[in-house]
Design an enzyme around this catalytic site. Structure first.
Site, short mmCIF file in Angstrom:
data_model
loop_
_atom_site.label_atom_id
_atom_site.label_comp_id
_atom_site.label_asym_id
_atom_site.label_seq_id
_atom_site.Cartn_x
_atom_site.Cartn_y
_atom_site.Cartn_z
N ARG A 127 -1.25 7.93 -10.48
CA ARG A 127 -0.97 7.30 -11.77
C ARG A 127 -2.14 6.48 -12.29
NH1 ARG A 127 4.75 4.87 -9.83
NH2 ARG A 127 3.71 5.15 -7.83
N ALA B 189 -41.29 -20.88 -22.66
CA ALA B 189 -40.54 -19.75 -23.23
C ALA B 189 -41.25 -18.44 -22.90
CB ALA B 189 -40.44 -19.92 -24.73
C1 UD1 Z 1 7.53 1.59 -3.91
C2 UD1 Z 1 9.00 1.56 -3.47
C3 UD1 Z 1 9.83 0.97 -4.60
C4 UD1 Z 1 9.32 -0.40 -4.97
C5 UD1 Z 1 7.82 -0.37 -5.30
C6 UD1 Z 1 7.31 -1.80 -5.42
C7 UD1 Z 1 9.40 3.43 -1.95
C8 UD1 Z 1 9.97 4.79 -1.82
N1 UD1 Z 1 9.42 2.90 -3.17
O1 UD1 Z 1 7.43 2.45 -5.04
O2 UD1 Z 1 11.18 0.89 -4.19
O3 UD1 Z 1 10.05 -0.89 -6.08
O4 UD1 Z 1 7.08 0.26 -4.23
O5 UD1 Z 1 5.96 -1.85 -5.81
O6 UD1 Z 1 8.95 2.86 -0.98
N2 UD1 Z 1 1.78 5.06 0.23
C9 UD1 Z 1 1.33 5.66 1.37
N3 UD1 Z 1 1.64 6.96 1.59
C10 UD1 Z 1 2.42 7.69 0.75
C11 UD1 Z 1 2.91 7.05 -0.42
C12 UD1 Z 1 2.57 5.73 -0.65
O7 UD1 Z 1 0.62 5.03 2.17
O8 UD1 Z 1 2.66 8.88 1.04
C13 UD1 Z 1 1.41 3.65 -0.03
C14 UD1 Z 1 0.61 3.49 -1.32
O9 UD1 Z 1 -0.78 3.56 -1.06
C15 UD1 Z 1 1.04 2.12 -1.80
C16 UD1 Z 1 2.43 1.93 -1.21
O10 UD1 Z 1 2.57 2.88 -0.18
O11 UD1 Z 1 0.18 1.11 -1.31
C17 UD1 Z 1 3.53 2.12 -2.24
O12 UD1 Z 1 3.44 3.43 -2.77
P1 UD1 Z 1 3.69 3.74 -4.30
O13 UD1 Z 1 3.51 5.20 -4.49
O14 UD1 Z 1 2.93 2.84 -5.15
O15 UD1 Z 1 5.25 3.42 -4.38
P2 UD1 Z 1 6.05 2.94 -5.67
O16 UD1 Z 1 6.35 4.12 -6.51
O17 UD1 Z 1 5.35 1.82 -6.32
MG MG Z 2 3.47 1.04 -6.06
#
Ligand code: UD1
Ligand code: MG
Length: 448
Positions: free
Chosen positions: A19, A369
């Site tokens: 995103r 200057a």
């Molecule tokens: C996540 C939560 C959501 C919460 C939000 C808060 C889940 C399923 N959802 O959503 O409930 O409201 O955070 O900010 O947990 N990451 C990995 N591996 C992956 C996917 C993500 O390491 O396969 C890490 C990302 O780098 C990030 C974190 O996990 O630092 C959160 O992932 P992100 O995809 O941002 O989750 P959200 O959609 O924000």
């Molecule tokens: Mg997030």
């Protein structure tokens, strides 16, 4: 209150961050000059855990490891495929093997979490004798955050991602911050049982809650403000995070005694250090590594990075201080002046239109200057030493390596290529010739 349990921290940083529409891993985008991951890591370290594990992906591994160079005692776990936050946490299970106590799971994209909030969460988890603690928030605009569903007694029953909430169900306002604290054994037993029965077909860390409840375990709920728990998922979030961060730095600076006429136009870095009675005029940027000693004055439209401005020194307007600059007390840097890797002595003046690089300028020296230190010959950088009380006439070029003695005088417009001794006068320019009535001679020639 001391916690009897050992604490381990897992930081999830393997997401694709699609995103953000950027080649840079999301958690390496910066707020206040520090990466999101750097902010999270600082919070994790302040809890003094027994170990920290950062989960990375095959694509984020190299840039993240590079950004963490110099950080000691970190374990890196690899999530081989981007299969969701639950899968990322699973990737850290081998590291957790034979450990016991609590594990705190932090998201690398939630940068402003305060250690105090986590202490409180630990306390409420211990008090409730729960095996799991969840941090929630109630943002004004809950957007895409996952939602916390509570049971009749106010305990968290399950977390459902926004997109997975059935149309017939009104989403609760209480949102998931992504931060979870739980018993190591609980995670070891539940994480391997996660399923992908959701719209994204991912393993969700959030499903741990319902699974723990099914096993009869209690959950504890912590709260914090939406600013503290905001997650950064796209560029708009990043810009919002920066504005939240800057607001808190401005408040902090004013609490330390910094006077700002228009604080909303002044930008700080996470590591800016300030003293009392510092004045910062409108439109000033402090990039990384700036220290402002008490009583210094930074005038409008100046940009400072890696610089130490000592007491009563003045900078700007329209000045640029680059890395490695020290201004001794009462030094004065004026408009359209750039200083790099140099120390400017007490009371010395560089007032207009100058470049001073790789130099040592003695106290009370005066650079007129347009003084330029020619510090680079296209291959190497060289030093310029200017002695105490030396006077450099306007529009002089000092070709480094070169040294100007104490109280020496350089005539305006000189190109100085040789050292000048103390109190000597150097004139290094072609002599002027005046031709009497020469203008008429010249004009007559032109008419021919
Ligand atoms: C996540 C939560 C959501 C919460 C939000 C808060 C889940 C399923 N959802 O959503 O409930 O409201 O955070 O900010 O947990 N990451 C990995 N591996 C992956 C996917 C993500 O390491 O396969 C890490 C990302 O780098 C990030 C974190 O996990 O630092 C959160 O992932 P992100 O995809 O941002 O989750 P959200 O959609 O924000
Ligand atoms: Mg997030």
């Amino acid at each position: 209150m001391p916690h009897p349990q050992d604490l381990y921290v897992i930081i999830l940083a393997a997401g694709n961050g699609t995103r953000m529409q950027s080649d840079r891993p999301k958690v390496l985008h910066e707020v206040g000059g520090l990466s999101l991951l750097g902010h999270v890591l600082a919070t994790a370290r302040s809890l003094k855990p027994k170990g920290i594990c950062v989960v990375v992906s095959p694509t984020t591994k190299i840039p993240i490891e590079y950004s963490l160079a110099g950080e000691i005692g970190l374990h890196i776990a690899l999530q081989t495929e981007p299969l969701g936050t639950g899968h990322a946490a699973q990737s850290a299970l081998p590291w957790l093997q034979s450990k016991s106590g609590d594990v705190l799971i932090l998201c690398g994209d939630v940068p402003f979490l305060r250690p105090e909030t986590l202490h409180t969460l630990r306390e409420s988890k211990a008090k409730a004798q729960a095996l799991l603690g969840i941090l929630g928030m109630t943002p004004k605009n809950p957007g895409q955050y996952g939602r916390l569903f509570l049971d009749g007694q106010g305990y968290v029953e399950k977390i459902v991602e926004f997109r997975d909430i059935e149309a017939s169900v009104t989403p609760p306002d209480l949102c998931n911050s992504g931060i979870m604290l739980g018993d190591v054994g609980l995670f070891q037993s539940i994480l391997p049982t996660l399923k992908t029965n959701n719209i994204k077909k991912e393993y969700y860390l959030t499903d741990v809650v319902a699974l723990a409840r099914e096993k009869g375990h209690a959950t504890a709920l912590g709260h914090a403000s939406e600013e503290e728990l905001m997650g950064v998922n796209h560029q708009k979030d990043l810009a919002h995070a920066e504005s939240v961060f800057q607001q808190s730095m401005r408040d902090w600076a004013m609490e330390q005694g910094v006077k700002m006429m228009a604080p909303e136009t002044v930008f700080f870095s996470y590591d800016t250090k300030v003293g009392a009675d510092v004045v910062v005029e409108p439109y000033v940027v402090f990039a990384k590594g700036v220290t402002l000693d008490p009583g210094c004055h930074i005038k409008s439209f100046s940009h400072l990075e890696g610089a130490h401005v000592k007491s009563q020194a003045t900078v700007g307007p329209f000045a640029r201080l680059r890395t490695g600059t020290t201004l001794e007390p009462k030094a004065r840097i004026g408009n359209f002046v750039e200083i790099k890797a140099s120390s400017i002595g007490q009371g010395a003046k560089v007032s207009h239109l100058s470049y001073v690089g790789d130099s040592v300028v003695g106290e009370d020296a005066n650079l007129g200057a347009g003084t330029i230190t020619c510090n680079y010959d296209g291959f190497k950088k060289h030093k310029t030493i200017i002695g105490k009380g030396a006077f450099i006439g306007s529009n002089s070029a000092l070709v480094a390596p070169v040294s100007i003695g104490d109280h020496a005088l350089i005539a305006a417009g000189s190109v100085v290529t040789e050292d000048v001794g103390p109190q000597d006068l150097a004139i290094a320019r072609s002599r002027q010739i005046n031709i009497p009535k020469g203008q008429a001679v010249f004009a007559a020639k032109r008419k021919d």
